[in-house]
Design a protein around this motif. Structure first.
Motif, PDB file in Angstrom:
ATOM      1  N   ASN A   1       0.826  -1.208   0.000  1.00  0.00           N
ATOM      2  CA  ASN A   1       0.000   0.000   0.000  1.00  0.00           C
ATOM      3  C   ASN A   1       0.862   1.261   0.000  1.00  0.00           C
ATOM      4  OD1 ASN A   1      -2.615   1.147  -0.120  1.00  0.00           O
ATOM      5  ND2 ASN A   1      -2.531   1.625   2.060  1.00  0.00           N
TER       6      ASN A   1
ATOM      7  N   SER B   1      -6.290   0.127   8.726  1.00  0.00           N
ATOM      8  CA  SER B   1      -7.639   0.648   8.950  1.00  0.00           C
ATOM      9  C   SER B   1      -7.530   2.154   9.117  1.00  0.00           C
ATOM     10  CB  SER B   1      -8.253   0.025  10.205  1.00  0.00           C
ATOM     11  OG  SER B   1      -8.318  -1.373  10.042  1.00  0.00           O
TER      12      SER B   1
ATOM     13  N   LEU C   1     -12.370   2.463   6.402  1.00  0.00           N
ATOM     14  CA  LEU C   1     -11.979   1.471   5.402  1.00  0.00           C
ATOM     15  C   LEU C   1     -10.910   0.556   5.977  1.00  0.00           C
ATOM     16  CD1 LEU C   1     -11.421   3.520   2.096  1.00  0.00           C
ATOM     17  CD2 LEU C   1     -13.328   2.009   2.630  1.00  0.00           C
ATOM     18  N   GLU C   2     -10.870  -0.668   5.470  1.00  0.00           N
ATOM     19  CA  GLU C   2      -9.755  -1.576   5.732  1.00  0.00           C
ATOM     20  C   GLU C   2      -9.077  -1.872   4.401  1.00  0.00           C
ATOM     21  OE1 GLU C   2      -9.313  -5.868   7.749  1.00  0.00           O
ATOM     22  OE2 GLU C   2      -9.856  -5.871   5.616  1.00  0.00           O
ATOM     23  N   VAL C   3      -7.755  -1.662   4.358  1.00  0.00           N
ATOM     24  CA  VAL C   3      -6.945  -2.058   3.209  1.00  0.00           C
ATOM     25  C   VAL C   3      -6.307  -3.386   3.574  1.00  0.00           C
ATOM     26  CG1 VAL C   3      -4.978  -1.465   1.746  1.00  0.00           C
ATOM     27  CG2 VAL C   3      -6.499   0.344   2.582  1.00  0.00           C
TER      28      VAL C   3
ATOM     29  N   SER D   1      -3.740  -6.470   2.236  1.00  0.00           N
ATOM     30  CA  SER D   1      -2.673  -6.808   1.300  1.00  0.00           C
ATOM     31  C   SER D   1      -2.124  -8.187   1.662  1.00  0.00           C
ATOM     32  CB  SER D   1      -1.565  -5.750   1.403  1.00  0.00           C
ATOM     33  OG  SER D   1      -0.514  -6.030   0.536  1.00  0.00           O
TER      34      SER D   1
ATOM     35  N   PHE E   1       0.235   0.789  -4.182  1.00  0.00           N
ATOM     36  CA  PHE E   1      -1.209   0.564  -4.076  1.00  0.00           C
ATOM     37  C   PHE E   1      -1.854   0.302  -5.426  1.00  0.00           C
ATOM     38  CE2 PHE E   1      -1.038   4.982  -5.180  1.00  0.00           C
ATOM     39  CZ  PHE E   1      -2.201   5.227  -5.889  1.00  0.00           C
TER      40      PHE E   1
ATOM     41  N   ASP F   1      -6.236  -8.920  -2.794  1.00  0.00           N
ATOM     42  CA  ASP F   1      -6.199  -7.704  -1.981  1.00  0.00           C
ATOM     43  C   ASP F   1      -7.539  -6.973  -2.055  1.00  0.00           C
ATOM     44  OD1 ASP F   1      -3.511  -8.315  -1.549  1.00  0.00           O
ATOM     45  OD2 ASP F   1      -2.871  -7.103  -3.252  1.00  0.00           O
ATOM     46  N   SER F   2      -7.793  -6.093  -1.074  1.00  0.00           N
ATOM     47  CA  SER F   2      -9.056  -5.373  -1.080  1.00  0.00           C
ATOM     48  C   SER F   2      -8.970  -4.066  -0.306  1.00  0.00           C
ATOM     49  CB  SER F   2     -10.168  -6.243  -0.489  1.00  0.00           C
ATOM     50  OG  SER F   2      -9.893  -6.533   0.868  1.00  0.00           O
ATOM     51  N   GLU F   3      -9.963  -3.237  -0.534  1.00  0.00           N
ATOM     52  CA  GLU F   3     -10.176  -2.007   0.222  1.00  0.00           C
ATOM     53  C   GLU F   3     -11.683  -1.936   0.447  1.00  0.00           C
ATOM     54  OE1 GLU F   3      -7.853   1.769  -0.537  1.00  0.00           O
ATOM     55  OE2 GLU F   3      -9.851   2.365  -1.246  1.00  0.00           O
TER      56      GLU F   3
END
Length: 162
Positions: free
Chosen positions: A85, A118, A130-132, A134, A142, A149-151
């Motif tokens: 990120n 977070s 939000l939670e990133v 990885s 990023f 992976d997610s956001e």
């Protein structure tokens, strides 16, 4: 003999302070925290300093807990991004105010090698948390988020342990 009397007085004063609670308090606070979202459940404990900064935020310097059954193994150092990120550094700040996290948030790693951050996303049309996420293999940047992976939006809460 005078030295022995002085030593006894010091020991008595120290012991009285410990027994009756007149000694200064420790310089740390414990917090219970948790967040959740679709397919996400994380909770644990933070350790912070006991004095907020000018904006009301406390510095997190310890973390324990789990995220979806994975044990949290470490706090990401403030001023650095979670792997995958980059260049978004975390600041590890928490507050008792309505907005509990900053836009930089806190980061941590888990026992399976995953990394999470977070944060409070004030840039969203409806600001929120939000939670990133990885996961390995981690490619820096990023813009290189992989399919794993997610956001995602989360609900976040933290309280100081009395």
């Amino acid at each position: 003999m005078k030295n022995l009397a002085l030593l006894c007085a010091i020991v008595l004063a120290t012991t009285s302070g410990l027994v009756f609670g007149t000694m200064p308090s420790a310089s740390a606070l414990s917090w219970n925290w948790n967040y959740s979202g679709i397919g996400i459940a994380a909770n644990g404990t933070f350790t912070t300093n006991d004095t907020p900064n000018d904006l009301g935020f406390y510095l997190i310097y310890g973390i324990t807990g789990t995220r979806n059954g994975e044990t949290i193994t470490g706090l990401q150092a403030a001023g650095t991004p979670i792997p995958g990120n980059e260049p978004f550094d975390v600041d590890n700040l928490i507050s008792i105010n309505t907005q509990e996290l900053t836009g930089d948030g806190f980061g941590y790693s888990t026992s399976t090698g995953n990394h999470f951050s977070s944060l409070f996303a004030s840039f969203l049309p409806t600001p929120g948390y939000l939670e990133v996420f990885s996961a390995p293999p981690i490619i820096p940047g990023f813009e290189n988020l992989g399919l794993e992976d997610s956001e995602l939006p989360i609900s976040f809460s933290a309280t100081i342990v009395p």
